[in-house]
Design an enzyme around this catalytic site. Structure first.
Site, PDB file in Angstrom:
ATOM      1  N   ASP A 103       0.847  -1.190   0.000  1.00  0.00           N
ATOM      2  CA  ASP A 103       0.000   0.000   0.000  1.00  0.00           C
ATOM      3  C   ASP A 103       0.884   1.242   0.000  1.00  0.00           C
ATOM      4  OD1 ASP A 103       0.990  -0.343   2.522  1.00  0.00           O
ATOM      5  OD2 ASP A 103      -0.839   0.248   3.566  1.00  0.00           O
ATOM      6  N   ASP A 147       1.908   4.629   1.865  1.00  0.00           N
ATOM      7  CA  ASP A 147       1.867   5.270   3.184  1.00  0.00           C
ATOM      8  C   ASP A 147       1.836   6.786   3.027  1.00  0.00           C
ATOM      9  OD1 ASP A 147       2.198   2.820   4.767  1.00  0.00           O
ATOM     10  OD2 ASP A 147       4.193   2.758   3.866  1.00  0.00           O
TER      11      ASP A 147
END
Length: 472
Positions: A194, A196
Site C-alpha cells: 500500500d 503510506d
C-alpha cells in the site's frame, strides 16, 4: 410560515415523513445541514462516481444502474433509521460527503496539468553492500518463535493505490508520501504494497474513500482509529483485511517537513525516513525481521543511505564517528545523552521513556528557548531549555549489559535527536555525518535486556457507514 413550521418542513422533507418529538428536538438544530443534503445535486454526484469508476476501477464489472441504486439507497437511508444515534450518524456522514467529495476525490478525474516523469538517478549498488554489513551487525537477536499476526492485504488495495497516486499529485500541499512506495520512486527495484501517507485532512479523505468503495463496489469498509498511534486511522474491508491507512498532521507540521518532488508527488525527504528507520531498529520485532526480510530491508536501507550521502554531502572516508556519552536511569525511565562534541543549540538531550512525563514538564514550563511538536513525523515533541533538549523516545530501549545501552539504541536515540535538527534545518551537519559513518562499524553485541516502551491507554473508535456508527 413561522420558524417552527419551516423547521418541521425541512425535517419532514429529509425524513420523508413527519418527525416524532424526539427527532424534532434533535434535528431542529441541524436544519442547515439537512437543507444542504436535500439540495445536493445527486445527478452530478453520480457522474463523478461513474468517472471514478472508469478511471480507478476499470476491471470491475458493475453497471451504472447498480451505482445509481446504491447512491439513492444511501441518500434515503435516514427514512429507515429508527434510533436517534444512527440518524445523527447518517446526517453527519451525508453532510461530510456532500460538502467535501467534489474537492477531495471528484477532482481526480478532471483534466490535470501535464507532468513530466522525473527521478534522481543514483547508483545504489555500493550502498546496498554497506547496508548488508549494517544489517549483519544489527542481527543480534534470535528469530522469533511466535507466529506474528501480520495484517492481510485487501484486494481493494490495487484500486486504492491508483487513487492515491493521482491524489498525491492533485493535493500535494496537504498530502505527502513516505515508506516503500516513496522509495520505489527513487529505486525501481524496491517493491511496495500500500501507499503510506501523511496528510492534513485524513478523516475527511478516508471517509470519502469509504463511500467511493461503497458506491462502486457495493462493499462495506470500516474506519478504525487506534489509540496508541497518534492521529492514525486505518481502513479495513469486510473481512478485516487492510485497505489503507493514514496519519493526520497539522498544516504547520506539513509545511516544516523536508520533502522532494518526484513525478509531481511530494515524498518525505529520504534522510528523515533513514533516521526513522534507524530509530525503529531499537524495536525488538524490527530486529527479528532481519532474519526473514534481509534482502528487502537491505535494498531499502541502501537506497536511503545513498540518497542521504548524496543530498547531505556525507564524507564516508572521514575518520570522525559518533562520540556521545550517556547516563541511564532505568528505575525512573530516563536517558541523558551528552552531545558536547557537536555545535548544537544545546549540550545534552534528556530522553523520557514515558510520554506523560515530558508533557508534565512542558505544561509547567511557560517559557522555553525552543519548542516544536512534530506529531506523527517523529512521534514526539521537542523542548529546549537552558542548553538541554527534552524529548520522548517511543521505542523500546535495548541494553548490552545491566547498565550499558546497546549500540543500536544509542544510534536510535541519536537519530531521534537528529530528526529535530534536520527538520528544523539547524546544526545537523557534523552529527549526521558521524552517525552515518558509525553505522558502518557497529559492534555486534547480543541484547542483554529490553526496557519496554510506555503503554498507551485509550479506546478504539470506529466509523461504519453501513451500520451508521460514528464514534469520535
Amino acid at each position: 410560515m413561522d420558524r417552527r413550521n419551516q423547521i418541521t418542513s425541512v425535517i419532514r422533507e429529509y425524513l420523508g415523513r413527519n418527525p416524532v418529538p424526539k427527532e424534532y428536538e434533535v434535528l431542529k438544530k441541524q436544519t442547515l445541514k439537512l437543507s444542504k443534503i436535500i439540495n445536493f445535486n445527486k445527478d452530478t454526484f453520480f457522474f463523478l462516481i461513474k468517472k471514478n469508476k472508469y478511471t480507478f476501477f476499470k476491471d470491475l464489472n458493475v453497471s451504472d444502474e447498480e451505482i445509481q441504486e446504491r447512491i439513492d439507497e444511501y441518500f434515503t437511508k435516514q427514512r429507515r433509521a429508527r434510533r436517534l444515534g444512527n440518524l445523527l450518524a447518517i446526517v453527519e456522514l451525508q453532510k461530510l460527503l456532500v460538502s467535501s467529495f467534489t474537492k477531495t476525490l471528484g477532482v481526480l478525474t478532471t483534466k490535470a496539468l501535464e507532468y513530466y516523469p522525473s527521478n534522481i538517478r543514483l547508483d545504489y549498488s555500493f550502498m546496498e553492500k554497506i547496508a548488508d554489513n549494517i544489517l549483519d551487525s544489527y542481527n543480534v537477536v534470535k528469530p522469533s518463535e511466535e507466529v506474528k499476526g501480520r495484517h492481510k492485504v485487501s484486494d481493494l488495495v490495487l484500486h486504492v493505490n491508483k487513487i492515491m497516486e493521482e491524489y498525491l499529485r492533485r493535493h500535494s500541499n496537504s498530502c505527502i508520501c513516505y515508506g516503500s512506495y516513496s522509495l520505489h520512486l527513487l529505486n525501481k527495484k524496491i517493491e511496495y504494497g500500500d501507499i503510506d501517507i501523511l496528510q492534513t485532512n485524513a478523516r475527511i479523505f478516508l471517509i470519502n474513500i469509504a463511500f467511493l468503495i461503497r458506491f462502486i463496489t457495493g462493499r462495506c469498509v470500516v474506519l478504525l482509529k487506534v489509540p496508541f498511534l497518534k492521529n492514525y486511522v486505518v481502513i479495513h474491508d469486510e473481512n478485516l483485511n487492510h485497505v489503507m491507512d493514514s496519519f493526520n498532521i497539522k498544516q504547520s507540521t506539513m509545511d516544516k517537513i523536508p520533502k522532494i518532488m518526484i513525478d509531481n508527488m511530494y515524498i518525505v525527504d529520504p534522510c528523515i525516513q533513514l533516521l526513522n528507520t534507524i530509530k525503529m531498529f531499537s524495536q525488538i520485532d524490527r530486529l527479528e525481521d532481519i532474519h526473514t526480510k534481509f534482502d528487502k530491508l537491505s535494498i531499502r536501507l541502501g537506497t536511503l543511505l545513498e540518497y542521504t550521502r548524496y543530498r547531505y554531502s556525507i564524507l564516508l572516508d572521514s575518520e570522525s564517528i559518533l562520540d556521545v556519552k550517556y547516563k541511564i536511569d532505568i528505575q525512573n525511565r530516563k536517558i541523558i545523552l551528552d552531545f558536547k562534541k557537536y555545535n548544537l543549540n544545546y549540550i545534552k538531550c534528556y530522553f523520557f521513556l514515558d510520554e506523560d512525563e515530558l508533557k508534565k514538564l512542558i505544561r509547567k514550563t511557560p517559557k522555553t528557548d525552543d519548542y516544536i511538536d512534530l506529531e506523527a513525523v517523529t512521534n514526539s515533541e521537542y523542548m529546549i531549555l537552558n542548553k538541554t533538549m527534552y524529548t520522548y523516545f517511543s521505542n523500546t530501549t535495548l541494553l548490552r549489559s545491566k547498565d550499558e545501552l546497546h549500540p543500536i539504541t544509542i544510534n536510535a536515540l541519536t537519530s531521534h535527536a537528529l530528526l529535530y535538527h534536520v527538520i528544523t534545518k539547524k546544526f545537523y551537519d557534523d552529527l549526521l555525518g558521524d552517525l552515518i559513518r558509525s553505522l558502518m562499524i557497529v559492534e555486534k553485541v547480543p541484547v542483554y535486556e529490553i526496557i519496554p516502551r510506555d503503554k498507551k491507554r485509550g479506546k478504539h473508535t470506529i466509523i461504519d457507514i453501513e451500520k451508521d456508527v460514528v464514534f469520535h
